[in-house]
Write a protein that holds these residues in place. Structure first.
Motif, PDB file in Angstrom:
ATOM      1  N   SER A  14       0.831  -1.197   0.000  1.00  7.34           N
ATOM      2  CA  SER A  14       0.000   0.000   0.000  1.00  7.34           C
ATOM      3  C   SER A  14       0.870   1.252   0.000  1.00  7.34           C
ATOM      4  N   ARG A  15       0.359   2.316  -0.567  1.00 15.61           N
ATOM      5  CA  ARG A  15       1.100   3.568  -0.631  1.00 15.61           C
ATOM      6  C   ARG A  15       1.441   4.064   0.776  1.00 15.61           C
ATOM      7  N   ALA A  16       2.598   4.708   0.887  1.00 23.48           N
ATOM      8  CA  ALA A  16       3.035   5.337   2.143  1.00 23.48           C
ATOM      9  C   ALA A  16       3.056   4.352   3.307  1.00 23.48           C
ATOM     10  N   THR A  17       3.456   3.120   3.022  1.00 20.77           N
ATOM     11  CA  THR A  17       3.519   2.086   4.044  1.00 20.77           C
ATOM     12  C   THR A  17       4.935   1.527   4.124  1.00 20.77           C
ATOM     13  N   SER A  18       5.375   1.216   5.331  1.00 20.70           N
ATOM     14  CA  SER A  18       6.724   0.702   5.539  1.00 20.70           C
ATOM     15  C   SER A  18       6.932  -0.612   4.786  1.00 20.70           C
ATOM     16  N   PRO A  19       8.072  -0.769   4.117  1.00 22.10           N
ATOM     17  CA  PRO A  19       8.373  -2.046   3.447  1.00 22.10           C
ATOM     18  C   PRO A  19       8.603  -3.181   4.438  1.00 22.10           C
ATOM     19  N   ALA A  20       8.709  -2.853   5.723  1.00 22.15           N
ATOM     20  CA  ALA A  20       8.900  -3.887   6.749  1.00 22.15           C
ATOM     21  C   ALA A  20       7.597  -4.577   7.143  1.00 22.15           C
ATOM     22  N   MET A  21       6.477  -4.145   6.579  1.00 26.18           N
ATOM     23  CA  MET A  21       5.179  -4.739   6.933  1.00 26.18           C
ATOM     24  C   MET A  21       5.007  -6.086   6.226  1.00 26.18           C
ATOM     25  N   SER A  22       5.721  -7.089   6.707  1.00 19.90           N
ATOM     26  CA  SER A  22       5.639  -8.455   6.197  1.00 19.90           C
ATOM     27  C   SER A  22       4.892  -9.321   7.197  1.00 19.90           C
ATOM     28  N   PRO A  23       4.396 -10.486   6.800  1.00 13.84           N
ATOM     29  CA  PRO A  23       3.714 -11.361   7.761  1.00 13.84           C
ATOM     30  C   PRO A  23       4.586 -11.709   8.964  1.00 13.84           C
ATOM     31  N   GLU A  24       5.885 -11.959   8.710  1.00 11.42           N
ATOM     32  CA  GLU A  24       6.789 -12.305   9.805  1.00 11.42           C
ATOM     33  C   GLU A  24       6.906 -11.172  10.819  1.00 11.42           C
ATOM     34  N   ASN A  25       7.073  -9.952  10.323  1.00 11.22           N
ATOM     35  CA  ASN A  25       7.236  -8.814  11.224  1.00 11.22           C
ATOM     36  C   ASN A  25       5.926  -8.436  11.908  1.00 11.22           C
ATOM     37  N   ILE A  26       4.823  -8.570  11.187  1.00 11.17           N
ATOM     38  CA  ILE A  26       3.524  -8.301  11.806  1.00 11.17           C
ATOM     39  C   ILE A  26       3.282  -9.288  12.950  1.00 11.17           C
ATOM     40  N   TYR A  27       3.623 -10.543  12.730  1.00  9.35           N
ATOM     41  CA  TYR A  27       3.521 -11.578  13.774  1.00  9.35           C
ATOM     42  C   TYR A  27       4.350 -11.188  15.000  1.00  9.35           C
ATOM     43  N   LYS A  28       5.575 -10.739  14.779  1.00 10.91           N
ATOM     44  CA  LYS A  28       6.457 -10.352  15.884  1.00 10.91           C
ATOM     45  C   LYS A  28       5.895  -9.162  16.648  1.00 10.91           C
ATOM     46  N   TRP A  29       5.511  -8.128  15.926  1.00 10.36           N
ATOM     47  CA  TRP A  29       5.055  -6.912  16.590  1.00 10.36           C
ATOM     48  C   TRP A  29       3.677  -7.060  17.235  1.00 10.36           C
ATOM     49  N   ALA A  30       2.858  -7.938  16.712  1.00 11.43           N
ATOM     50  CA  ALA A  30       1.583  -8.218  17.376  1.00 11.43           C
ATOM     51  C   ALA A  30       1.837  -8.756  18.782  1.00 11.43           C
ATOM     52  N   GLN A  31       2.835  -9.630  18.915  1.00 10.76           N
ATOM     53  CA  GLN A  31       3.174 -10.154  20.240  1.00 10.76           C
ATOM     54  C   GLN A  31       3.727  -9.056  21.145  1.00 10.76           C
ATOM     55  N   LEU A  32       4.598  -8.222  20.608  1.00  7.35           N
ATOM     56  CA  LEU A  32       5.159  -7.140  21.408  1.00  7.35           C
ATOM     57  C   LEU A  32       4.078  -6.188  21.912  1.00  7.35           C
ATOM     58  N   LYS A  33       3.000  -6.036  21.135  1.00  6.99           N
ATOM     59  CA  LYS A  33       1.922  -5.126  21.506  1.00  6.99           C
ATOM     60  C   LYS A  33       0.773  -5.822  22.244  1.00  6.99           C
ATOM     61  N   GLY A  34       0.857  -7.140  22.438  1.00 11.96           N
ATOM     62  CA  GLY A  34      -0.198  -7.850  23.154  1.00 11.96           C
ATOM     63  C   GLY A  34      -1.431  -8.134  22.324  1.00 11.96           C
ATOM     64  N   ILE A  35      -1.266  -8.199  20.997  1.00  7.87           N
ATOM     65  CA  ILE A  35      -2.387  -8.438  20.085  1.00  7.87           C
ATOM     66  C   ILE A  35      -2.528  -9.938  19.845  1.00  7.87           C
ATOM     67  N   THR A  36      -3.736 -10.467  20.009  1.00  6.87           N
ATOM     68  CA  THR A  36      -3.997 -11.886  19.762  1.00  6.87           C
ATOM     69  C   THR A  36      -4.500 -12.137  18.348  1.00  6.87           C
ATOM     70  N   VAL A  37      -5.378 -11.272  17.839  1.00 11.72           N
ATOM     71  CA  VAL A  37      -5.901 -11.403  16.473  1.00 11.72           C
ATOM     72  C   VAL A  37      -5.584 -10.119  15.712  1.00 11.72           C
ATOM     73  N   ILE A  38      -4.981 -10.274  14.541  1.00 13.08           N
ATOM     74  CA  ILE A  38      -4.613  -9.093  13.749  1.00 13.08           C
ATOM     75  C   ILE A  38      -5.042  -9.299  12.301  1.00 13.08           C
ATOM     76  N   GLY A  39      -5.531  -8.237  11.687  1.00  7.68           N
ATOM     77  CA  GLY A  39      -5.902  -8.297  10.279  1.00  7.68           C
ATOM     78  C   GLY A  39      -4.685  -8.476   9.404  1.00  7.68           C
ATOM     79  N   THR A  40      -4.881  -9.096   8.259  1.00  9.40           N
ATOM     80  CA  THR A  40      -3.771  -9.299   7.332  1.00  9.40           C
ATOM     81  C   THR A  40      -3.477  -8.047   6.516  1.00  9.40           C
ATOM     82  N   GLY A  41      -4.517  -7.243   6.279  1.00  9.81           N
ATOM     83  CA  GLY A  41      -4.367  -6.136   5.353  1.00  9.81           C
ATOM     84  C   GLY A  41      -4.391  -6.609   3.910  1.00  9.81           C
ATOM     85  N   TYR A  42      -5.368  -6.180   3.145  1.00 10.60           N
ATOM     86  CA  TYR A  42      -5.347  -6.194   1.686  1.00 10.60           C
ATOM     87  C   TYR A  42      -5.155  -7.531   1.004  1.00 10.60           C
TER      88      TYR A  42
END
Length: 243
Positions: A14-42
């Motif tokens: 998506s436009r103006a979005t960090s290239p680091a937004m990968s499934p692996e990194n989203i999985y990692k940061w969801a844990q760091l933020k205490g998120i159990t269910v997260i949308g995949t995006g797009y």
């Protein structure tokens, strides 16, 4: 069971979005933020859809897990937890209705890749899904809802950041004055709205027409650190159907 869900994020396509937004990194940061269910995006973007198919596996409840080979152990023990993905997309509709240009963003949630593929096939006949992570379609929001429900009766469409002046169902610049005005006889399929980052839930509740509508809010994250800046607390079984 109480858990936190952030259901609206962006993928790196998506436009103006960090290239680091990968499934692996989203999985990692969801844990760091205490998120159990997260949308995949797009799931609408062909390359992101293929990557999600490659890296996620069904959890057996309409949600998905990151495959073991893509998981990282670089997470503090105090933050480790199970993270499940919900197939999600945001779609931008720009069209003319009742003499006014409308610009409406909607979130779409589905329980299965086959459902996502069916919706993608229908929408690809209307616009170019590869042009941006969030596709822009010359399509009435009501017709988008009709397509989504026809392709997947279990899908959920939620008007995104409903009070933002631009690109929202209640937006002062290009929105409507009611859900019924936007979605017509399909309005009974709208069960929730996303209030948005700048919206106060208590003020939303002063609008009696929203009495039967669930209010949600999500991070709308364009980068990993923004995940969970707003989120939802569920108290139910962790499954697509229960949520």
């Amino acid at each position: 069971m109480r858990f936190i869900a952030d259901l609206h994020i962006h993928s790196r396509y998506s436009r103006a979005t960090s290239p680091a937004m990968s499934p692996e990194n989203i999985y990692k940061w969801a844990q760091l933020k205490g998120i159990t269910v997260i949308g995949t995006g797009y799931f609408t973007h062909p390359k992101w859809y293929d990557e999600l198919r490659e890296k996620l596996e069904p959890a057996g409840n309409g949600l998905f897990r990151l495959k073991k080979q893509f998981q990282t152990d670089e997470i503090p023990d105090s933050c480790k937890g199970d993270v499940l993905f919900l197939l999600s997309a945001e779609i931008s509709c720009i069209y003319s209705k009742n003499g006014k240009t409308r610009k409406i963003h909607s979130l779409v949630f589905v329980p299965d890749f086959a459902d996502a593929a069916n919706i993608n096939a229908a929408l690809s006949r209307i616009g170019n899904l590869s042009a941006d992570g969030r596709p822009i379609l010359g399509l009435d929001a009501k017709e988008l809802l009709n397509i989504v429900m026809n392709e997947c009766p279990e899908a959920m469409l939620v008007p995104a950041h409903a009070w933002t002046p631009h690109f929202s169902v209640f937006g002062a610049v290009s929105g409507f004055d009611s859900i019924e005005e936007c979605f017509g006889d399909m309005a009974n399929h709208i069960y929730a709205i996303e209030t948005g980052l700048s919206s106060d839930p208590a003020m939303n509740r002063r609008l009696s027409s929203l009495d039967k509508i669930t209010l949600i809010s999500n991070s709308d994250a364009h980068s990993l650190a923004k995940i969970g800046r707003e989120a939802n607390i569920f108290d139910t079984e962790i499954s697509y159907k229960a949520m």
